[in-house]
Design a protein around this motif. Structure first.
Motif: not given
Length: 328
Positions: A25, A28, A30, A179, A183, A198-200, A214
């Motif tokens: 998405d 974010h 990653y 970020g 993305t 990182c968020e994910k 996550k």
């Protein structure tokens, strides 16, 4: 924003990436993880249009990287593990060249170079030869070229490799800032770095996606890895008799030490390690057996990574790399 659909890459009979699918998405940061030879760099090179795929599709904001490469590549900024820098040029000259290659001209080119130089904090070294810059500043120049053209997606392959601790902190802070407006996909072998930024997290093993979530959710997958170690004044037989009385302990390992004490490592399926530690203490106290030392360990991203990629046998990839084929 990014859709990878049934992506496969083969080198003869060797499958470097196998039916890989995931969606990313907008907005974010990653993390992209995997052991050496798992297919990380191969996947990133395909996503950026630097490498063809045997099967599958990659769509960047709706544009297919293979069928509509110009439109798709305009959405991507890419920093390979080895930044594509020209050492005999200054950052100003190099960024002008890259900007023109991306179709920027005149005032727009000048403005974007000024903007990315300020964003990456290289504005005071713009007239120095790149060969005379430190590794950290070269990485910043590499990130600056990725930002030219205002791409929506920034892909960074091992951006902190070879940097000293201060430079690593500076690049991490820069990635966090990126970020906020882009993305960002970050490949790294430093798991603490991924966990901090990182968020994910995506984890691949043997060319296949084995986890995508996550970091805190991935850690919950390994509640059984929550462990407690302690040293007791008790024999193996006495310990084996006490531990079954304690609930939520799934397994244990007992080793007698040379000093006559016994080292014990237990695993629990409970997230509440403190409560289990308290039960252990009182269970041994009831038997008048002293626990002299005790420490707990909670599952982290490193545990998840090892658990999901353990046994990733890439002997074939080693032979391919020796032949000059990059299958990382």
């Amino acid at each position: 924003m990014i859709a990878v659909e049934h992506l496969t890459k083969c080198y003869g009979d060797f499958i470097a990436v196998s039916d890989l699918s995931f969606e990313i998405d907008e907005g974010h940061v990653y993390g992209f993880l995997g052991p050496n030879g798992a297919g990380k760099s191969t996947t990133m090179n395909i996503m950026t249009g630097c490498l063809s795929a045997t099967e599958g599709h990659v769509r960047i904001n709706g544009y297919d990287i293979f069928e509509e490469p110009k439109q798709a590549k305009r959405k991507i900024g890419y920093l390979p593990e080895q930044p594509p820098l020209y050492m005999n040029e200054t950052p100003a000259e190099y960024l002008k060249f890259v900007g023109e290659a991306k179709g920027l001209k005149g005032l727009e080119l000048k403005k974007q170079i000024e903007d990315v130089a300020g964003q990456t904090k290289i504005d005071h070294v713009m007239d120095r030869l790149i060969s005379n810059l430190s590794k950290g500043y070269r990485q910043r120049v590499g990130i600056a070229q990725a930002l030219l053209g205002s791409p929506q997606v920034i892909i960074l392959d091992e951006p902190t490799v070879g940097l000293d601790p201060i430079q690593i902190i500076e690049i991490r802070d820069l990635i966090r800032q990126l970020g906020e407006d882009h993305t960002v996909i970050l490949s790294s072998h430093i798991l603490s770095e991924v966990q901090a930024i990182c968020e994910k997290v995506l984890i691949i093993s043997q060319g296949k996606l084995v986890a995508f979530d996550k970091p805190e959710n991935l850690e919950k997958l390994l509640l059984a890895s929550n462990g407690i170690t302690f040293t007791a004044e008790a024999s193996k037989e006495e310990i084996d008799a006490i531990l079954p009385e304690i609930s939520r302990i799934t397994e244990w390992d007992v080793k007698t030490q040379e000093d006559g004490l016994t080292a014990v490592s237990v695993r629990t399926g409970s997230e509440n390690v403190k409560e289990i530690s308290r039960e252990l203490f009182f269970a041994f106290a009831d038997k008048k057996k002293a626990i002299l030392e005790m420490s707990s360990k909670k599952a982290n991203l490193e545990d998840v990574f090892i658990e999901l990629t353990e046994g990733d046998d890439r002997a074939v990839s080693d032979s391919l790399e020796e032949s000059g084929v990059d299958v990382e």
